[in-house]
Design an enzyme around this catalytic site. Structure first.
Site, PDB file in Angstrom:
ATOM      1  N   TYR A 109       0.834  -1.198   0.000  1.00 60.75           N
ATOM      2  CA  TYR A 109       0.000   0.000   0.000  1.00 60.75           C
ATOM      3  C   TYR A 109       0.873   1.254   0.000  1.00 60.75           C
ATOM      4  O   TYR A 109       0.568   2.239  -0.670  1.00 60.75           O
ATOM      5  CB  TYR A 109      -0.947   0.006   1.212  1.00 60.75           C
ATOM      6  N   ASN A 132     -12.505  -1.019  -5.177  1.00 61.45           N
ATOM      7  CA  ASN A 132     -12.315  -1.259  -6.599  1.00 61.45           C
ATOM      8  C   ASN A 132     -13.532  -2.013  -7.149  1.00 61.45           C
ATOM      9  O   ASN A 132     -13.830  -3.107  -6.697  1.00 61.45           O
ATOM     10  CB  ASN A 132     -11.035  -2.091  -6.806  1.00 61.45           C
ATOM     11  N   CYS A 140      -6.562  -5.417  -7.813  1.00 58.70           N
ATOM     12  CA  CYS A 140      -6.358  -4.966  -6.442  1.00 58.70           C
ATOM     13  C   CYS A 140      -5.809  -6.080  -5.548  1.00 58.70           C
ATOM     14  O   CYS A 140      -5.243  -5.794  -4.490  1.00 58.70           O
ATOM     15  CB  CYS A 140      -7.653  -4.394  -5.870  1.00 58.70           C
ATOM     16  N   HIS A 141      -5.926  -7.330  -5.994  1.00 58.73           N
ATOM     17  CA  HIS A 141      -5.372  -8.443  -5.213  1.00 58.73           C
ATOM     18  C   HIS A 141      -3.843  -8.406  -5.170  1.00 58.73           C
ATOM     19  O   HIS A 141      -3.243  -9.048  -4.317  1.00 58.73           O
ATOM     20  CB  HIS A 141      -5.855  -9.792  -5.775  1.00 58.73           C
ATOM     21  N   GLU A 167      -1.055 -16.542  -9.981  1.00 59.77           N
ATOM     22  CA  GLU A 167      -0.232 -15.683 -10.822  1.00 59.77           C
ATOM     23  C   GLU A 167       1.257 -15.971 -10.669  1.00 59.77           C
ATOM     24  O   GLU A 167       2.029 -15.731 -11.588  1.00 59.77           O
ATOM     25  CB  GLU A 167      -0.527 -14.213 -10.531  1.00 59.77           C
TER      26      GLU A 167
END
Length: 173
Positions: A109, A132, A140-141, A167
């Site tokens: 953040y 979001n 946003c993850h 990912e």
């Protein structure tokens, strides 16, 4: 990814598609994707605000579904869809930064706040991140706590952990 930020909408419609993370509700306004919501998602708008329910094969959803399918198959790492991000100017600035986080990577953040030129705004960035409206596609993850902790995710921490594992190649769908 293209983005439109106009708040004026005339036609809203939605569809629901299956995913490895449960059903995803896709919402469009005037042909622009403006929502991707998971079940039991925090800050999920009321169902009646989504507009008419249509088949996933009706415009503008086929391309969204095609790209999501490719993403979940591990064949797509960057979305290219017309998106309308509806929120405050600050929220939109946060969400526009999210698409710059490379696939398979994370930012804290604080890093996100610094990239916005507001290094002391990590808490405000976190609040905007949590609202979001187009999850997964606006990733946003990929935002984590300064210590690497899995703090906050509108779709639930378990989904955030699974998306990041997917990912990074650690989880196969």
């Amino acid at each position: 990814m293209s983005s439109s930020t106009s708040r004026a909408t005339r036609t809203r419609q939605h569809t629901v598609v299956d995913s490895p993370y449960g059903p995803l509700t896709l919402v469009a306004a005037d042909g622009f994707l403006c929502g991707l919501y998971m079940t039991a998602q925090r800050h999920r708008p009321a169902e009646e605000s989504f507009g008419e329910r249509v088949a996933a094969g009706e415009e503008p959803f086929p391309e969204v579904v095609r790209q999501l399918t490719a993403y979940f198959a591990g064949e797509l790492t960057e979305f290219d869809l017309p998106v309308r991000l509806e929120g405050t100017e600050f929220q939109r600035s946060v969400w526009e930064q999210l698409v710059r986080i490379p696939y398979g990577q994370t930012w804290s953040y604080g890093e996100l706040a610094a990239k916005l030129g507001k290094p002391n705004a990590s808490r405000a960035v976190g609040l905007a991140n949590g609202k979001n409206p187009v999850g997964i596609i606006v990733p946003c993850h990929r935002v984590i706590g300064a210590s690497g902790s899995m703090t906050g995710y509108g779709g639930g921490i378990d989904r955030k952990v699974r998306l990041l594992a997917f990912e990074s190649g650690a989880e196969q769908l």
